[in-house]
Design an enzyme around this catalytic site. Structure first.
Site, PDB file in Angstrom:
ATOM      1  CB  CYS A  45       6.678  -6.236   1.904  1.00  0.00           C
ATOM      2  SG  CYS A  45       7.422  -7.865   1.985  1.00  0.00           S
ATOM      3  CD  GLU A  85      10.695  -5.850   0.974  1.00  0.00           C
ATOM      4  OE1 GLU A  85      10.117  -5.320   1.956  1.00  0.00           O
ATOM      5  OE2 GLU A  85      10.266  -6.839   0.386  1.00  0.00           O
TER       6      GLU A  85
END
Length: 531
Positions: free
Chosen positions: A327, A293
């Site tokens: 994020c 990720e």
């Protein structure tokens, strides 16, 4: 020998403690914070259960009090990297053969400890080392960390019970082996729970791991390692290697026994790891599984029918909680010109409640950004906007690193939809707004979709269901986590499995069955009873 087939383990999310300033829970947390703040820690490399003090050290500093050193940690070198691989593979011989429920029991115990007697310690460590408020720490290093351990356990029990169809005279069965080799877990600074999950999810499935923590989160990550030890994790199953990627990376990535990478961090770093694996693909004993990720440039798109108050709060919280270092943080917003003046008024009123300061103060909304490198990078973007002709800073824009790496929440208004801060990942408390004509909703959908190389999170705000449907379809590939009338942050394990595609990662959805199956290698057995 385990002669039982337990039912699928139940899972429910850990309750978040709602601290009040005078509550016993808050007083207990802050007492632990003060104790840890004043207790200098020495953090070793841990390989095969042995604590190794290399003598090559670095410091753990408090971001909101950057003269304060709370620990020194020893860095692993080439020697330690090679030893970690050796000890991991040795531990695998017993760990991979341990009954699955015995493995899972260790992580269920870790969850119980984290939810109970270790809660204050985990939260205080995260507040100190990552400059999270008590609220953000509680969501992360308590609730989500517990959720990962418990959810992974429940998912494994579900996977193991999934068996193929058998026919008359034929018994087909499926076993789920751990991967052959070791997993390299490279973790970020921003979420203690993610740092805990990256090495532990593969380990629960019977794998062994080498864990390289971010240099900015070694302190809290070491506390997590101690938690796993307290829960009974055997030596060598997870090996803790703080160190420089430039020193450790090639040795670990090029080793023939590399079975997988579990990564959260920058797109550039993950691309480089991919490249090294590709260049060495003929050297491995198996094809390494790459799970990552990475970056994001997350959007908020408002339709002219959006509720202004809900939108304003979402922009504030989505962009500035934890200093925009999530994020999923909202980073670019597309707002109809017709609602801008009203929205700006409501938003600025909300922004007045955003206090920037030390996270030890109860009413702080934003702490400091993680370190000097992040501070310098983020402030360069702010200075760029200050000097630009096609953008202006309409809120915030001030910063100082005199006592901590503090940056005020900053809102940029641009007339250029491709302005630098609309396209590049900043990973800090900076939101850029672009205003569009309300009758050009279709065109702005295409703009939102094509502006970014990333595809992590995004939100649509509208009361019109046709607009919501249109946005959902047009932005199908723009976000792996898509939100309707809610900020693009705050994914909860088991409720919104998290991950994005494009250059935001492999979209294997941490905390979901997609991710857990990546750490298993199925084996089918067919047995015939009649010839």
């Amino acid at each position: 020998m385990r002669n039982s087939c337990p039912n699928v383990l139940p899972f429910k999310n850990e309750k978040i403690v709602n601290y009040t300033k005078d509550s016993a829970e808050y007083k207990s947390l802050m007492a632990e914070y003060e104790r840890m703040e004043n207790d200098m820690l020495e953090i070793p490399v841990i390989i095969g259960g042995e604590r190794i003090y290399t003598g090559n050290t670095a410091e753990c500093r408090v971001p909101h009090d950057n003269k304060k050193v709370i620990a020194k940690y020893h860095l692993a070198g080439e020697k330690e990297a090679k030893l970690a691989i050796e000890k991991a593979l040795l531990a695998r011989e017993k760990w991979s053969k341990l009954d699955w429920d015995e493995r899972v029991s260790i992580f269920m115990r870790a969850a119980a400890l984290a939810a109970g007697p270790w809660r204050d310690k985990l939260n205080a460590a995260t507040m100190l080392s990552q400059s999270k408020t008590y609220k953000q720490a509680e969501i992360d290093s308590a609730a989500e960390l517990v959720d990962f351990f418990r959810s992974n356990s429940a998912l494994l029990s579900k996977i193991y019970r999934d068996q193929p169809l058998s026919t008359e005279g034929v018994w087909n069965r499926l076993s789920y082996r751990p991967l052959e080799g070791f997993v390299f877990a490279v973790t970020p600074f921003n979420f203690t729970s993610i740092c805990a999950n990256l090495p532990s999810a593969p380990a629960e499935a019977g794998n062994v791991a080498i864990w390289k923590p971010s240099s900015s989160a070694v302190y809290s990550n070491y506390i997590v390692y101690e938690l796993l030890e307290a829960a009974g994790l055997p030596a060598g199953v997870i090996n803790f290697l703080p160190g420089k990627s430039s020193v450790l990376g090639d040795i670990i990535l090029k080793n023939e026994n590399l079975a997988a990478i579990h990564f959260t961090g920058s797109t550039e770093t993950f691309q480089n790891m991919f490249r090294v694996v590709g260049e060495n693909i003929s050297n491995y004993k198996t094809f390494p599984r790459l799970v990552g990720e990475t970056g994001g440039k997350n959007f908020v798109l408002a339709h002219e029918t959006a509720d202004v108050k809900i939108l304003a709060r979402a922009l504030r919280d989505g962009a500035f909680e934890y200093q925009g270092q999530k994020c999923s943080a909202a980073s670019r917003a597309y707002i109809p010109k017709t609602m801008w003046e009203e929205l700006k008024t409501v938003l600025f009123e909300d922004m007045k409640k955003v206090k920037v300061g030390k996270v030890s103060e109860f009413d702080t909304f934003m702490g400091a950004v993680i370190d000097k490198a992040a501070y310098d990078s983020i402030t360069e973007y702010i200075d760029y906007a200050k000097a630009a002709d096609d953008a202006e800073i309409i809120y915030g824009g001030e910063y100082s690193d005199e006592s901590g790496y503090f940056i005020d929440p900053t809102i940029i208004l641009t007339t250029n939809p491709h302005f630098k801060t609309m396209e590049e990942e900043i990973f800090g408390p900076v939101l850029t707004v672009y205003l569009y004509d309300a009758n050009e909703f279709d065109e702005v959908l295409e703009l939102v979709d094509k502006t970014s190389i990333y595809g992590l999170t995004g939100s649509i705000f509208a009361e019109c269901r046709y607009a919501i449907d249109k946005a959902s379809k047009a932005l199908e590939n723009a976000a792996g986590n898509f939100y309707v009338n809610v900020r693009p942050t705050g994914a909860i394990v088991g409720q919104q499995p998290f991950g994005g595609a494009r250059l935001s990662g492999t979209n294997d959805k941490a905390g979901a069955i997609n991710n857990m199956t990546r750490w298993l290698s199925p084996r089918v057995v067919k047995e015939e009873f009649l010839k």
